[in-house]
Motif scaffolding. Structure first.
Motif, PDB file in Angstrom:
ATOM      1  N   GLU A 221       0.888  -1.111  -0.038  1.00  0.00           N
ATOM      2  CA  GLU A 221      -0.170   0.077  -0.055  1.00  0.00           C
ATOM      3  C   GLU A 221       0.970   1.318  -0.033  1.00  0.00           C
ATOM      4  O   GLU A 221       1.930   1.147   0.707  1.00  0.00           O
ATOM      5  CB  GLU A 221      -0.987   0.060   1.251  1.00  0.00           C
ATOM      6  N   GLY A 222       0.361   2.215  -0.694  1.00  0.00           N
ATOM      7  CA  GLY A 222       1.058   3.547  -0.857  1.00  0.00           C
ATOM      8  C   GLY A 222       2.208   3.706  -1.612  1.00  0.00           C
ATOM      9  O   GLY A 222       2.600   2.532  -2.406  1.00  0.00           O
ATOM     10  N   PRO A 223       2.857   4.750  -1.692  1.00  0.00           N
ATOM     11  CA  PRO A 223       3.650   5.202  -2.697  1.00  0.00           C
ATOM     12  C   PRO A 223       4.961   4.103  -2.702  1.00  0.00           C
ATOM     13  O   PRO A 223       5.711   3.690  -3.398  1.00  0.00           O
ATOM     14  CB  PRO A 223       4.228   6.695  -2.220  1.00  0.00           C
ATOM     15  N   ASN A 224       5.196   3.613  -1.429  1.00  0.00           N
ATOM     16  CA  ASN A 224       6.406   2.910  -1.166  1.00  0.00           C
ATOM     17  C   ASN A 224       6.272   1.388  -1.066  1.00  0.00           C
ATOM     18  O   ASN A 224       6.868   0.523  -0.782  1.00  0.00           O
ATOM     19  CB  ASN A 224       7.213   3.236   0.081  1.00  0.00           C
ATOM     20  N   ALA A 225       4.832   0.893  -1.531  1.00  0.00           N
ATOM     21  CA  ALA A 225       4.282  -0.474  -1.387  1.00  0.00           C
ATOM     22  C   ALA A 225       4.638  -0.955  -0.097  1.00  0.00           C
ATOM     23  O   ALA A 225       4.849  -2.245  -0.035  1.00  0.00           O
ATOM     24  CB  ALA A 225       4.740  -1.192  -2.666  1.00  0.00           C
ATOM     25  N   LYS A 226       4.537  -0.476   1.040  1.00  0.00           N
ATOM     26  CA  LYS A 226       4.767  -0.995   2.166  1.00  0.00           C
ATOM     27  C   LYS A 226       3.770  -1.722   2.668  1.00  0.00           C
ATOM     28  O   LYS A 226       2.553  -1.375   2.640  1.00  0.00           O
ATOM     29  CB  LYS A 226       5.189   0.127   3.336  1.00  0.00           C
ATOM     30  N   PRO A 227       3.890  -3.005   3.212  1.00  0.00           N
ATOM     31  CA  PRO A 227       2.672  -4.012   3.517  1.00  0.00           C
ATOM     32  C   PRO A 227       1.975  -3.541   4.805  1.00  0.00           C
ATOM     33  O   PRO A 227       2.260  -2.938   5.552  1.00  0.00           O
ATOM     34  CB  PRO A 227       3.418  -5.286   4.155  1.00  0.00           C
ATOM     35  N   VAL A 228       0.731  -3.590   4.531  1.00  0.00           N
ATOM     36  CA  VAL A 228      -0.210  -3.275   5.758  1.00  0.00           C
ATOM     37  C   VAL A 228      -1.492  -4.213   5.924  1.00  0.00           C
ATOM     38  O   VAL A 228      -1.643  -5.094   4.648  1.00  0.00           O
ATOM     39  CB  VAL A 228      -0.918  -1.808   5.464  1.00  0.00           C
ATOM     40  N   ILE A 229      -1.813  -4.603   6.812  1.00  0.00           N
ATOM     41  CA  ILE A 229      -2.965  -5.525   7.010  1.00  0.00           C
ATOM     42  C   ILE A 229      -4.159  -4.955   6.329  1.00  0.00           C
ATOM     43  O   ILE A 229      -4.437  -3.756   6.253  1.00  0.00           O
ATOM     44  CB  ILE A 229      -3.382  -5.796   8.483  1.00  0.00           C
ATOM     45  N   ALA A 230      -4.686  -5.738   5.550  1.00  0.00           N
ATOM     46  CA  ALA A 230      -6.068  -5.439   4.554  1.00  0.00           C
ATOM     47  C   ALA A 230      -7.340  -4.963   5.552  1.00  0.00           C
ATOM     48  O   ALA A 230      -8.076  -5.979   5.334  1.00  0.00           O
ATOM     49  CB  ALA A 230      -6.262  -6.777   3.584  1.00  0.00           C
ATOM     50  N   MET A 231      -7.163  -4.134   6.302  1.00  0.00           N
ATOM     51  CA  MET A 231      -8.332  -3.674   7.161  1.00  0.00           C
ATOM     52  C   MET A 231      -8.250  -2.224   7.152  1.00  0.00           C
ATOM     53  O   MET A 231      -7.339  -1.489   7.277  1.00  0.00           O
ATOM     54  CB  MET A 231      -8.109  -4.427   8.447  1.00  0.00           C
ATOM     55  N   ASP A 232      -9.691  -1.893   7.205  1.00  0.00           N
ATOM     56  CA  ASP A 232      -9.679  -0.319   7.212  1.00  0.00           C
ATOM     57  C   ASP A 232      -8.926   0.350   8.560  1.00  0.00           C
ATOM     58  O   ASP A 232      -8.210   1.410   8.300  1.00  0.00           O
ATOM     59  CB  ASP A 232     -11.086   0.136   7.351  1.00  0.00           C
ATOM     60  N   ARG A 255      -5.952   5.685  -2.126  1.00  0.00           N
ATOM     61  CA  ARG A 255      -4.788   4.754  -1.921  1.00  0.00           C
ATOM     62  C   ARG A 255      -5.256   3.617  -1.351  1.00  0.00           C
ATOM     63  O   ARG A 255      -4.857   2.627  -1.941  1.00  0.00           O
ATOM     64  CB  ARG A 255      -4.015   5.350  -0.817  1.00  0.00           C
ATOM     65  N   ALA A 256      -6.382   3.422  -0.537  1.00  0.00           N
ATOM     66  CA  ALA A 256      -7.093   2.245  -0.213  1.00  0.00           C
ATOM     67  C   ALA A 256      -7.571   1.329  -1.352  1.00  0.00           C
ATOM     68  O   ALA A 256      -7.267   0.216  -1.537  1.00  0.00           O
ATOM     69  CB  ALA A 256      -8.016   2.521   0.822  1.00  0.00           C
TER      70      ALA A 256
END
Length: 332
Positions: A221-232, A255-256
């Motif tokens: 996610e985001g400009p740097n494609a940093k991993p994030v849990i797929a949750m709001d 972004r989301a």
């Protein structure tokens, strides 16, 4: 409205994705959308309408304190907590409960999956099997008497739903007990699946002591494609540090949506591992994440080779795919 209290010591459980098998691409990409809390009646209506427009079924992980009136609130006591305490609050009126019960029942009739998020949204990472069993028992007892508690006639079939139709559980804070205590309590309570894990990317579920265990994936996610849990909530923390920011709501939405869509596209064009996305009944950052979800569901769920399904519906579909793989690898 309520606030989420996420302990600083929170530990997530990770399950590594299973390696892809060299088999033909399955006919359908599964998308599994779920909601934690399931309290705000306006969002019940909004999510049900979103699903109806797009032929989707969702999973609702219900916190049972939202079916407790003031009398029930005084009696509720979670493990290791004071009586009458809940991290997410309680229903504000009997009328609110009546409307919520109608939403739950109609969602069930529409094919959605009603599941458990326990009751008071406490961190159960250190709970014993007995502690979990206490909370599961309270959840079932609360639902069994919910209609009567607000002087409503109970619909035929409600008790069957409570006794036999609620098959899934997600732990508050995605905070699970190390070892087998939570799973053992789930088996005794009649659950067949758990959706409390986090995986290093989309992954097929694993089976632990008879319980099918799902995990929300880390996605770029985001400009740097940093991993994030797929949750709001996790996007909310990343985008605005957990502070409401309506000014940049459209930026956060885009972004989301991009993160959701790229995660979908990767599986859709690849191994078609089910994509799981989690949400709450709170429209954070001006509704950015619900709008991103609506865009994704509208984009993909009506495709003939996509199925937007609940966890309960996904399990037999995943099992059928596994059997097909076994036949292909064995030459049958």
């Amino acid at each position: 409205m309520f606030r989420f209290i996420f302990p600083a010591c929170l530990v997530f459980s990770f399950v590594a994705p299973l390696p892809a098998q060299a088999v033909d691409q399955p006919p359908k990409q599964l998308v599994i959308v779920s909601f934690d809390g399931a309290h705000d009646n306006a969002l019940w209506h909004k999510s049900r309408q979103m699903a109806a427009r797009n032929g989707a079924h969702f999973t609702y992980f219900l916190s049972c304190t939202f079916l407790m009136n003031q009398a029930a609130k005084k009696a509720y006591q979670a493990p290791h907590q004071k009586r009458g305490k809940s991290n997410v609050g309680f229903a504000q009126s009997d009328d609110e409960i009546r409307e919520r019960l109608g939403n739950i029942w109609h969602a069930h009739l529409e094919g959605h999956d009603i599941s458990s998020h326990a009751c008071g949204h406490f961190d159960g990472r250190k709970w014993s099997e007995a502690d979990w069993s206490t909370e599961y028992t309270t959840f079932k007892a609360t639902l069994k008497k919910a209609w009567k508690s607000v002087d409503l006639e109970e619909p035929r079939g409600w008790q069957d739903l409570v006794e036999h139709g609620i098959k899934g559980f997600r732990a508050p804070y995605l905070s699970v007990t190390a070892g087998g205590d939570m799973i053992a309590a789930q088996k005794k309570a009649g659950f067949t699946y758990d959706a409390s894990l986090v995986t290093k990317g989309p992954a097929t579920p694993v089976v632990e002591d008879g319980i099918v265990r799902f995990g929300l994936p880390l996605i770029p996610e985001g400009p740097n494609a940093k991993p994030v849990i797929a949750m709001d909530y996790n996007l909310f923390i990343r985008h605005s540090k957990g502070e409401e920011d309506k000014t940049d709501s459209k930026v956060f939405e885009d972004r989301a949506y991009t993160a959701f869509k790229e995660a979908f596209d990767k599986q859709y064009a690849g191994d078609r591992i089910p994509l799981q996305l989690g949400f709450h009944f709170v429209e954070m950052n001006g509704g950015a994440y619900w709008r991103a979800l609506d865009r994704l569901v509208s984009d993909v769920c009506r495709r003939t080779d996509v199925a937007c399904v609940s966890y309960a519906e996904a399990i037999p579909m995943i099992e059928a795919r596994a059997k097909l793989r076994q036949q292909e690898t064995s030459g049958l």
